[in-house]
Design an enzyme around this catalytic site. Structure first.
Site, PDB file in Angstrom:
ATOM      1  CG  ASP A 166      18.791  11.162 -10.918  1.00  0.00           C
ATOM      2  OD1 ASP A 166      18.809   9.996 -11.365  1.00  0.00           O
ATOM      3  OD2 ASP A 166      18.784  12.172 -11.639  1.00  0.00           O
ATOM      4  CG  HIS A 204      -7.170   8.380  -0.547  1.00  0.00           C
ATOM      5  ND1 HIS A 204      -5.839   8.277  -0.909  1.00  0.00           N
ATOM      6  CD2 HIS A 204      -7.660   7.115  -0.598  1.00  0.00           C
ATOM      7  CE1 HIS A 204      -5.541   7.011  -1.169  1.00  0.00           C
ATOM      8  NE2 HIS A 204      -6.624   6.285  -0.985  1.00  0.00           N
ATOM      9  CG  HIS A 264      -2.074   0.902   1.185  1.00  0.00           C
ATOM     10  ND1 HIS A 264      -2.225   1.947   2.069  1.00  0.00           N
ATOM     11  CD2 HIS A 264      -3.142   0.954   0.342  1.00  0.00           C
ATOM     12  CE1 HIS A 264      -3.345   2.588   1.800  1.00  0.00           C
ATOM     13  NE2 HIS A 264      -3.917   2.014   0.758  1.00  0.00           N
ATOM     14  CE  LYS A 324      -1.318   4.743  -1.771  1.00  0.00           C
ATOM     15  NZ  LYS A 324      -2.022   4.194  -0.610  1.00  0.00           N
ATOM     16  CE  LYS A 379      -4.036   6.877   2.677  1.00  0.00           C
ATOM     17  NZ  LYS A 379      -5.433   6.681   2.791  1.00  0.00           N
ATOM     18  CG  ASP A 421       1.955  19.753  21.461  1.00  0.00           C
ATOM     19  OD1 ASP A 421       0.751  20.019  21.632  1.00  0.00           O
ATOM     20  OD2 ASP A 421       2.643  19.143  22.294  1.00  0.00           O
TER      21      ASP A 421
END
Length: 418
Positions: free
Chosen positions: A120, A298, A113, A115, A300, A305
């Protein structure tokens, strides 16, 4: 191995595909040596086709290009899509491919899952945005709200090492002809650290099914326990562990301003039923809950603080916390944290509805029973499923879907090549 805080990094917040895709494609267009991409979803839509052409161009310039997709998240590629990548020298790998009896994937609960993109060994991207057009506003009401970060500095070398190790491990079990030792050699001869690019300390935190089972959730809990003023979490699927919920309640009761931004219209009605009990539980402890209603959430991300924040691929539900292979960056930097907090505050004001106990009404009778069963099943099925055997993940070339037509945007390219 415990992850370590790495100083000297620069982070740029990227909101949705409008900011994310142009930056990734521009960096790939300038790649001279190497491009590594890991993504749960890669579709043959206008975004996938842009990535396709950018990867082919990089490979033809002499860059080594490796792309890893999840076989369940990215199941259908046309023959032309795959063959044109292969002809250019792009190496595309599918996580846990295999036969699908009755149309079902045998290892559905073990998904790649993450991404991630590394170009380089100079710049990296981590977040929750897949390579698909539904992350763009012009997709319509179903366009996703999401975040990623662009990273410069020593943390890029850490992410680069991780990606090479993941390739080596996955290819090791794919068969002798895959020559997995090439990645082991590259991983072992990595040239060390990169110069400092900014003020941020950061951790690259991953979750797998072998050595790092609960690292992401554990770092969330540590930050919640340390919070003195504010906790702001935006998460698409929010069913964390009991200890996580307990820490949120304790924080709210000691005076911390605890706010959650969650999905207003989840894609599964079962989730809405289970959330009813969770909402009552948290609201009574003083946690404030907002539902994002403008389009599907979608993201996350979280802020604690003034200096702690995280962006990544991990939801706070059993799929992400117990099964999936995930990756987050945790950032200690006042400037970046304030920028993310301002973005989420604006989201709360412009596109969210606050949920209150009065608006929920009292849970009683059959509604209480349904909510109780749905909530506790949602929380516990992850623990039950861990009793199943943990297979060794493999990386193999994806098989083309013989019945899938060449996309119209590719047809002209194929004719010109012929």
């Amino acid at each position: 191995m415990e992850r370590r805080w790495i100083p000297g990094n620069q982070f740029t917040l990227l909101e949705n595909g409008e900011e994310f895709f142009p930056r990734v494609f521009a960096c790939i267009a300038n790649a001279r040596r190497e491009v590594i991409v890991e993504t749960f979803i890669l579709f043959e839509d206008k975004v996938g086709m842009q990535l396709h052409q950018a990867l082919i161009a990089a490979a033809r310039r002499g860059a080594q290009v490796d792309v890893t997709v999840d076989d369940w998240g990215s199941p259908d590629f046309s023959e032309y899509f795959l063959s044109s990548l292969k002809e250019a020298g792009v190496r595309i790998h599918a996580f846990n491919p295999g036969p699908r009896p009755f149309g079902m994937r045998p290892h559905l609960l073990r998904r790649m899952h993450r991404k991630i993109a590394v170009i380089d060994r100079e710049v990296a991207f981590v977040g929750g945005i897949n390579f698909s057009a539904d992350h763009l506003g012009d997709f319509g009401p179903e366009a996703k709200q999401d975040y990623a970060v662009e990273i410069h500095g020593p943390l890029v070398a850490e992410i680069h090492r991780f990606c090479h190790a993941a390739l080596a491990e996955g290819l090791r079990y794919a068969g002798p002809r895959r020559q997995w030792w090439r990645w082991r050699k590259q991983f072992r001869t990595d040239p060390g650290q990169l110069p400092h690019s900014g003020p941020a300390e950061a951790l690259f935190v991953t979750r797998d099914n072998r050595r790092h089972l609960d690292d992401i959730e554990r770092h969330y809990r540590i930050a919640i326990r340390a919070a003195k003023k504010r906790i702001l979490i935006a998460n698409a699927y929010f069913f964390p562990g009991y200890r996580f919920i307990r820490e949120l309640k304790r924080a709210a009761r000691r005076g911390v301003d605890v706010r959650l931004i969650l999905q207003g219209e989840p894609d599964m009605p079962f989730v809405k039923t289970a959330a009813s009990m969770l909402y009552h539980h948290l609201l009574r402890a003083g946690v404030r809950i907002y539902e994002y209603c403008e389009r599907p959430l979608h993201g996350k991300v979280a802020v604690m603080d003034d200096e702690w924040s995280t962006v990544g691929s991990s939801n706070l539900d059993p799929m992400s916390l117990v099964f999936n292979l995930e990756a987050n960056v945790i950032i200690r930097d006042r400037g970046f944290t304030q920028a993310l907090a301002a973005n989420l505050d604006q989201l709360t004001c412009d596109a969210c509805n606050e949920i209150t106990l009065a608006s929920l009404g009292e849970l009683k009778g059959w509604s209480l029973v349904q909510s109780f069963l749905a909530f506790h099943f949602t929380r516990r099925y992850g623990a039950w499923a861990t009793l199943l055997p943990r297979h060794v993940p493999r990386l193999l070339p994806p098989a083309p879907n013989a019945g899938k037509a060449v996309p119209a945007a590719f047809a002209g390219l194929k004719e010109r090549k012929a």
